[in-house]
Scaffold this motif. Sequence first.
Motif, PDB file in Angstrom:
ATOM      1  N   ALA A  51      15.814   5.103  -4.231  1.00 44.11           N
ATOM      2  CA  ALA A  51      16.497   3.930  -3.651  1.00 44.11           C
ATOM      3  C   ALA A  51      15.522   3.105  -2.815  1.00 44.11           C
ATOM      4  O   ALA A  51      15.524   1.869  -2.879  1.00 44.11           O
ATOM      5  CB  ALA A  51      17.687   4.377  -2.811  1.00 44.11           C
ATOM      6  N   SER A  52      14.699   3.784  -2.047  1.00 45.35           N
ATOM      7  CA  SER A  52      13.739   3.080  -1.205  1.00 45.35           C
ATOM      8  C   SER A  52      12.719   2.322  -2.060  1.00 45.35           C
ATOM      9  O   SER A  52      12.424   1.157  -1.793  1.00 45.35           O
ATOM     10  CB  SER A  52      13.033   4.076  -0.287  1.00 45.35           C
ATOM     11  OG  SER A  52      12.157   3.411   0.576  1.00 45.35           O
ATOM     12  N   LEU A  53      12.204   2.954  -3.086  1.00 46.47           N
ATOM     13  CA  LEU A  53      11.227   2.312  -3.957  1.00 46.47           C
ATOM     14  C   LEU A  53      11.856   1.190  -4.776  1.00 46.47           C
ATOM     15  O   LEU A  53      11.216   0.176  -5.041  1.00 46.47           O
ATOM     16  CB  LEU A  53      10.561   3.339  -4.874  1.00 46.47           C
ATOM     17  CG  LEU A  53       9.640   4.346  -4.169  1.00 46.47           C
ATOM     18  CD1 LEU A  53       9.120   5.382  -5.154  1.00 46.47           C
ATOM     19  CD2 LEU A  53       8.493   3.652  -3.479  1.00 46.47           C
TER      20      LEU A  53
ATOM     21  N   ASN B 274       5.502  10.056  -7.966  1.00 52.53           N
ATOM     22  CA  ASN B 274       6.653  10.350  -8.839  1.00 52.53           C
ATOM     23  C   ASN B 274       7.742  11.122  -8.102  1.00 52.53           C
ATOM     24  O   ASN B 274       8.203  12.174  -8.548  1.00 52.53           O
ATOM     25  CB  ASN B 274       6.209  11.117 -10.092  1.00 52.53           C
ATOM     26  CG  ASN B 274       5.333  10.271 -10.974  1.00 52.53           C
ATOM     27  OD1 ASN B 274       5.577   9.081 -11.124  1.00 52.53           O
ATOM     28  ND2 ASN B 274       4.300  10.874 -11.550  1.00 52.53           N
ATOM     29  N   LEU B 275       8.156  10.619  -6.962  1.00 54.62           N
ATOM     30  CA  LEU B 275       9.206  11.251  -6.167  1.00 54.62           C
ATOM     31  C   LEU B 275      10.538  11.094  -6.885  1.00 54.62           C
ATOM     32  O   LEU B 275      10.861  10.030  -7.400  1.00 54.62           O
ATOM     33  CB  LEU B 275       9.266  10.617  -4.783  1.00 54.62           C
ATOM     34  CG  LEU B 275       7.974  10.704  -3.965  1.00 54.62           C
ATOM     35  CD1 LEU B 275       8.094   9.885  -2.702  1.00 54.62           C
ATOM     36  CD2 LEU B 275       7.634  12.139  -3.641  1.00 54.62           C
ATOM     37  N   SER B 276      11.332  12.174  -6.901  1.00 53.03           N
ATOM     38  CA  SER B 276      12.567  12.143  -7.685  1.00 53.03           C
ATOM     39  C   SER B 276      13.836  12.229  -6.851  1.00 53.03           C
ATOM     40  O   SER B 276      14.928  12.234  -7.411  1.00 53.03           O
ATOM     41  CB  SER B 276      12.541  13.280  -8.715  1.00 53.03           C
ATOM     42  OG  SER B 276      12.414  14.521  -8.045  1.00 53.03           O
TER      43      SER B 276
ATOM     44  N   ASN C 291      13.514  -6.475  -4.450  1.00 46.73           N
ATOM     45  CA  ASN C 291      14.200  -7.531  -3.698  1.00 46.73           C
ATOM     46  C   ASN C 291      13.332  -8.024  -2.549  1.00 46.73           C
ATOM     47  O   ASN C 291      13.268  -9.228  -2.282  1.00 46.73           O
ATOM     48  CB  ASN C 291      15.540  -7.042  -3.160  1.00 46.73           C
ATOM     49  CG  ASN C 291      16.543  -6.811  -4.262  1.00 46.73           C
ATOM     50  OD1 ASN C 291      16.466  -7.427  -5.323  1.00 46.73           O
ATOM     51  ND2 ASN C 291      17.474  -5.905  -4.024  1.00 46.73           N
ATOM     52  N   LEU C 292      12.682  -7.103  -1.871  1.00 43.05           N
ATOM     53  CA  LEU C 292      11.836  -7.490  -0.740  1.00 43.05           C
ATOM     54  C   LEU C 292      10.690  -8.383  -1.203  1.00 43.05           C
ATOM     55  O   LEU C 292      10.409  -9.410  -0.578  1.00 43.05           O
ATOM     56  CB  LEU C 292      11.293  -6.262  -0.020  1.00 43.05           C
ATOM     57  CG  LEU C 292      10.312  -6.575   1.113  1.00 43.05           C
ATOM     58  CD1 LEU C 292      11.021  -7.334   2.228  1.00 43.05           C
ATOM     59  CD2 LEU C 292       9.657  -5.334   1.628  1.00 43.05           C
TER      60      LEU C 292
ATOM     61  N   ALA D  82       0.836  -1.207   0.000  1.00 47.41           N
ATOM     62  CA  ALA D  82       0.000   0.000   0.000  1.00 47.41           C
ATOM     63  C   ALA D  82       0.867   1.252   0.000  1.00 47.41           C
ATOM     64  O   ALA D  82       0.612   2.209  -0.749  1.00 47.41           O
ATOM     65  CB  ALA D  82      -0.944  -0.008   1.200  1.00 47.41           C
ATOM     66  N   LYS D  83       1.910   1.246   0.818  1.00 45.88           N
ATOM     67  CA  LYS D  83       2.813   2.403   0.882  1.00 45.88           C
ATOM     68  C   LYS D  83       3.565   2.570  -0.439  1.00 45.88           C
ATOM     69  O   LYS D  83       3.743   3.678  -0.935  1.00 45.88           O
ATOM     70  CB  LYS D  83       3.788   2.242   2.053  1.00 45.88           C
ATOM     71  CG  LYS D  83       4.613   3.471   2.355  1.00 45.88           C
ATOM     72  CD  LYS D  83       3.781   4.701   2.607  1.00 45.88           C
ATOM     73  CE  LYS D  83       3.253   4.765   4.004  1.00 45.88           C
ATOM     74  NZ  LYS D  83       2.558   6.031   4.300  1.00 45.88           N
TER      75      LYS D  83
END
Length: 194
Positions: A147-149, A139-141, A154-155, A130-131
């Motif tokens: 990196a987080s997205l 669309n965070l740049s 992998n998760l 959901a997050k």
Amino acid sequence: MRHVWAGVVGGAGFCALFLWANMALLPSLGGCAVAACSVYLLAMGANRNSLSMEPDRFMADLALENGARQSSEIKRLATLIADPKLRREAETIGVVASGILSDLRAHPKDSSRARRFLDYYLESTRKILAKYVELSGRNLSTPEAKASLAGIGNLLSEVRQGFERQRADLAESDLIDLDVEMKLLRTTMKMDGN
């Protein structure tokens, strides 16, 4: 059977109090109710083992219902993921989760072994998806956001593998039983000359 005994004792109590002891009607009825309830509760206490299972079954059913909601939400969230690889991974997680829940409904005795899956892993996976859907839609740049997205891939792979292991672990005892039955059949056939 305890209903019958409670009725018999209650009726006898009423007769004893009202007819033979000449008590008023209301106290006689009260005494009869106390006697009947006492016998009923005592008989119920003798069957305590069957009653102690009811709360466990109720909790297992609640956990399965919650798991089904979480699994459905995981599948819904998967459809909102733009990246095809991540979407397939999330869809597979939803399918495996549904399979685990089906297995648990078919074999409720395994619910206690899957408690952590039901209570923690499904909900955490749903929250993360959901997050991810929310944040990827913005669309965070920033490098940190990217990196987080990016780490979600992998998760999700690890989560899918964990869910698949969970399902295999739950089926392990059934597989062992099948192996034993097959060996017994082979041994019996050899002994009979077949």
